[in-house]
Design a protein around this motif. Sequence first.
Motif, PDB file in Angstrom:
ATOM      1  N   GLY A   1       0.784  -1.211   0.000  1.00  0.00           N
ATOM      2  CA  GLY A   1       0.000   0.000   0.000  1.00  0.00           C
ATOM      3  C   GLY A   1       0.826   1.276   0.000  1.00  0.00           C
ATOM      4  N   PRO A   2       0.147   2.408   0.073  1.00  0.00           N
ATOM      5  CA  PRO A   2       0.839   3.697  -0.066  1.00  0.00           C
ATOM      6  C   PRO A   2       1.666   4.097   1.155  1.00  0.00           C
ATOM      7  N   ARG A   3       1.415   3.488   2.309  1.00  0.00           N
ATOM      8  CA  ARG A   3       2.189   3.800   3.522  1.00  0.00           C
ATOM      9  C   ARG A   3       2.746   2.500   4.106  1.00  0.00           C
ATOM     10  N   PRO A   4       3.732   1.920   3.426  1.00  0.00           N
ATOM     11  CA  PRO A   4       4.191   0.568   3.802  1.00  0.00           C
ATOM     12  C   PRO A   4       4.746   0.472   5.217  1.00  0.00           C
ATOM     13  N   ALA A   5       5.497   1.467   5.674  1.00  0.00           N
ATOM     14  CA  ALA A   5       6.101   1.382   7.009  1.00  0.00           C
ATOM     15  C   ALA A   5       5.028   1.348   8.100  1.00  0.00           C
ATOM     16  N   LEU A   6       4.025   2.248   7.983  1.00  0.00           N
ATOM     17  CA  LEU A   6       2.947   2.273   8.967  1.00  0.00           C
ATOM     18  C   LEU A   6       2.112   0.998   8.883  1.00  0.00           C
ATOM     19  N   PHE A   7       1.819   0.550   7.654  1.00  0.00           N
ATOM     20  CA  PHE A   7       1.025  -0.664   7.472  1.00  0.00           C
ATOM     21  C   PHE A   7       1.712  -1.863   8.117  1.00  0.00           C
ATOM     22  N   VAL A   8       2.990  -2.078   7.809  1.00  0.00           N
ATOM     23  CA  VAL A   8       3.703  -3.235   8.363  1.00  0.00           C
ATOM     24  C   VAL A   8       3.804  -3.118   9.879  1.00  0.00           C
ATOM     25  N   GLY A   9       4.121  -1.914  10.382  1.00  0.00           N
ATOM     26  CA  GLY A   9       4.243  -1.734  11.819  1.00  0.00           C
ATOM     27  C   GLY A   9       2.952  -2.037  12.557  1.00  0.00           C
ATOM     28  N   LEU A  10       1.828  -1.544  12.018  1.00  0.00           N
ATOM     29  CA  LEU A  10       0.538  -1.797  12.658  1.00  0.00           C
ATOM     30  C   LEU A  10       0.136  -3.260  12.568  1.00  0.00           C
ATOM     31  N   MET A  11       0.402  -3.891  11.435  1.00  0.00           N
ATOM     32  CA  MET A  11       0.048  -5.301  11.296  1.00  0.00           C
ATOM     33  C   MET A  11       0.832  -6.168  12.279  1.00  0.00           C
ATOM     34  N   VAL A  12       2.119  -5.869  12.451  1.00  0.00           N
ATOM     35  CA  VAL A  12       2.929  -6.619  13.413  1.00  0.00           C
ATOM     36  C   VAL A  12       2.427  -6.363  14.831  1.00  0.00           C
ATOM     37  N   ALA A  13       2.082  -5.105  15.124  1.00  0.00           N
ATOM     38  CA  ALA A  13       1.619  -4.762  16.471  1.00  0.00           C
ATOM     39  C   ALA A  13       0.319  -5.470  16.810  1.00  0.00           C
ATOM     40  N   VAL A  14      -0.667  -5.395  15.908  1.00  0.00           N
ATOM     41  CA  VAL A  14      -1.943  -6.039  16.220  1.00  0.00           C
ATOM     42  C   VAL A  14      -1.822  -7.564  16.109  1.00  0.00           C
ATOM     43  N   GLY A  15      -0.943  -8.061  15.226  1.00  0.00           N
ATOM     44  CA  GLY A  15      -0.732  -9.503  15.139  1.00  0.00           C
ATOM     45  C   GLY A  15      -0.179 -10.066  16.432  1.00  0.00           C
ATOM     46  N   LEU A  16       0.778  -9.362  17.034  1.00  0.00           N
ATOM     47  CA  LEU A  16       1.393  -9.849  18.270  1.00  0.00           C
ATOM     48  C   LEU A  16       0.516  -9.549  19.487  1.00  0.00           C
ATOM     49  N   LEU A  17       0.098  -8.284  19.629  1.00  0.00           N
ATOM     50  CA  LEU A  17      -0.598  -7.885  20.849  1.00  0.00           C
ATOM     51  C   LEU A  17      -2.064  -8.323  20.854  1.00  0.00           C
ATOM     52  N   ALA A  18      -2.791  -7.995  19.791  1.00  0.00           N
ATOM     53  CA  ALA A  18      -4.220  -8.303  19.782  1.00  0.00           C
ATOM     54  C   ALA A  18      -4.478  -9.773  19.447  1.00  0.00           C
ATOM     55  N   SER A  19      -3.804 -10.285  18.408  1.00  0.00           N
ATOM     56  CA  SER A  19      -4.131 -11.640  17.951  1.00  0.00           C
ATOM     57  C   SER A  19      -3.531 -12.708  18.857  1.00  0.00           C
ATOM     58  N   TRP A  20      -2.200 -12.677  19.064  1.00  0.00           N
ATOM     59  CA  TRP A  20      -1.593 -13.749  19.853  1.00  0.00           C
ATOM     60  C   TRP A  20      -1.790 -13.546  21.347  1.00  0.00           C
ATOM     61  N   LEU A  21      -1.338 -12.397  21.872  1.00  0.00           N
ATOM     62  CA  LEU A  21      -1.428 -12.177  23.314  1.00  0.00           C
ATOM     63  C   LEU A  21      -2.875 -12.021  23.768  1.00  0.00           C
ATOM     64  N   GLY A  22      -3.700 -11.335  22.956  1.00  0.00           N
ATOM     65  CA  GLY A  22      -5.104 -11.203  23.304  1.00  0.00           C
ATOM     66  C   GLY A  22      -5.818 -12.544  23.337  1.00  0.00           C
ATOM     67  N   THR A  23      -5.529 -13.411  22.351  1.00  0.00           N
ATOM     68  CA  THR A  23      -6.132 -14.745  22.336  1.00  0.00           C
ATOM     69  C   THR A  23      -5.647 -15.570  23.507  1.00  0.00           C
ATOM     70  N   LEU A  24      -4.374 -15.458  23.843  1.00  0.00           N
ATOM     71  CA  LEU A  24      -3.836 -16.168  25.012  1.00  0.00           C
ATOM     72  C   LEU A  24      -4.608 -15.760  26.272  1.00  0.00           C
ATOM     73  N   CYS A  25      -4.779 -14.454  26.479  1.00  0.00           N
ATOM     74  CA  CYS A  25      -5.498 -13.975  27.667  1.00  0.00           C
ATOM     75  C   CYS A  25      -6.942 -14.466  27.665  1.00  0.00           C
ATOM     76  N   TRP A  26      -7.587 -14.430  26.484  1.00  0.00           N
ATOM     77  CA  TRP A  26      -8.983 -14.887  26.413  1.00  0.00           C
ATOM     78  C   TRP A  26      -9.085 -16.391  26.663  1.00  0.00           C
ATOM     79  N   ASN A  27      -8.140 -17.172  26.148  1.00  0.00           N
ATOM     80  CA  ASN A  27      -8.153 -18.609  26.405  1.00  0.00           C
ATOM     81  C   ASN A  27      -8.026 -18.888  27.899  1.00  0.00           C
ATOM     82  N   ALA A  28      -7.140 -18.139  28.577  1.00  0.00           N
ATOM     83  CA  ALA A  28      -6.977 -18.315  30.017  1.00  0.00           C
ATOM     84  C   ALA A  28      -8.275 -17.970  30.749  1.00  0.00           C
ATOM     85  N   ALA A  29      -8.953 -16.898  30.312  1.00  0.00           N
ATOM     86  CA  ALA A  29     -10.234 -16.537  30.929  1.00  0.00           C
ATOM     87  C   ALA A  29     -11.290 -17.605  30.666  1.00  0.00           C
TER      88      ALA A  29
END
Length: 333
Positions: free
Chosen positions: A240-268
């Motif tokens: 896309g037109p803003r590759p640095a922001l796109f990649v940074g946000l995808m990595v952030a939400v992939g790690l924090l929201a998807s993996w860590l968030g799912t881990l926390c929800w599984n524990a709950a």
Amino acid sequence: MAAQGGGGTAGLGSGVLWALAAGALWGLVFVTPLMLPEYPAALLSVGRYLAFGLLCLPLAWFDRAGLRSLVRADWWHALKLAFVGNLLYYVLLASSIQRTGGPLSTVIIGTLPVVIAIVANRRDAARDGRLPWRRLWPALVLIALGIALVNQTELQAVLADPARDVAGYALGAALAVGAVACWTWYPLHNADWLRAHPQRSPRAWSTAQGLATLPLALLGYAALWGLDALRDDPFAMPLGPRPALFVGLMVAVGLLASWLGTLCWNAASQRLPTALAGQLIVFETLAALLYAYLWRGQWPAPLSLLGIAALVAGVLWGVRVRPEPAVVQAHPD
């Protein structure tokens, strides 16, 4: 007797804290489409879950023992959860947010605590016990009232703005309803697996879902890239037109929201009755509203603040309700 699923007050308390952490992390995904409004929702979805899947490859080394214990049926279940609860859900949610501006989609998704609590209280009573309706309904009414108040404020703002597309706003609302359907299905079936395998690691199951998501995200990314080439679309694939922001946000939400968030929800989910855990998804709604208003740089309207207060009151009421064992009717001789 029904399984109580929580190991007493301590288990319920830790389960609530895990759900709170999951909500705070998941709230991040609501502001991402607002930060990248020119990116198609489908690309945001496959980009997020491609990052999630790739991040799970090295994490799989630490969970190798737990992953080796999974059989074919477990992986098939993880694949279904990945498709409905990850890719399809986020395509619908991101599309909705880009059309409504954020808070409306957030409060529609905020109906999940009510929807899941009602469905789970009927569906899972034999396993979890039944949350008594006479004590549960005030919490559900408060949560529903909070959602309605915030929605009323947002709808008034749209109708008062001649530049806003009312039809697009309505479509965004409909897409959010589809996201609600996906995420009603996901926690119920995810909890089924976790409660059937209490000895399994919630972290390993989170990693397994990431690995199952990876081939789906790769196929989706390739399909979008191919369609873009066939249509001679000016959008600058693959990043896309803003590759640095796109990649940074995808990595952030992939790690924090998807993996860590799912881990926390599984524990709950391993510690709480599903009907109670469903109510606690309201933490995601509260976090998403906070992030959306911070991104807008504005304070919520008084009616929205009243709605948020009602949401919080509903949660505080709901977590005090304890499940009662389901009554098993004896078969007449």
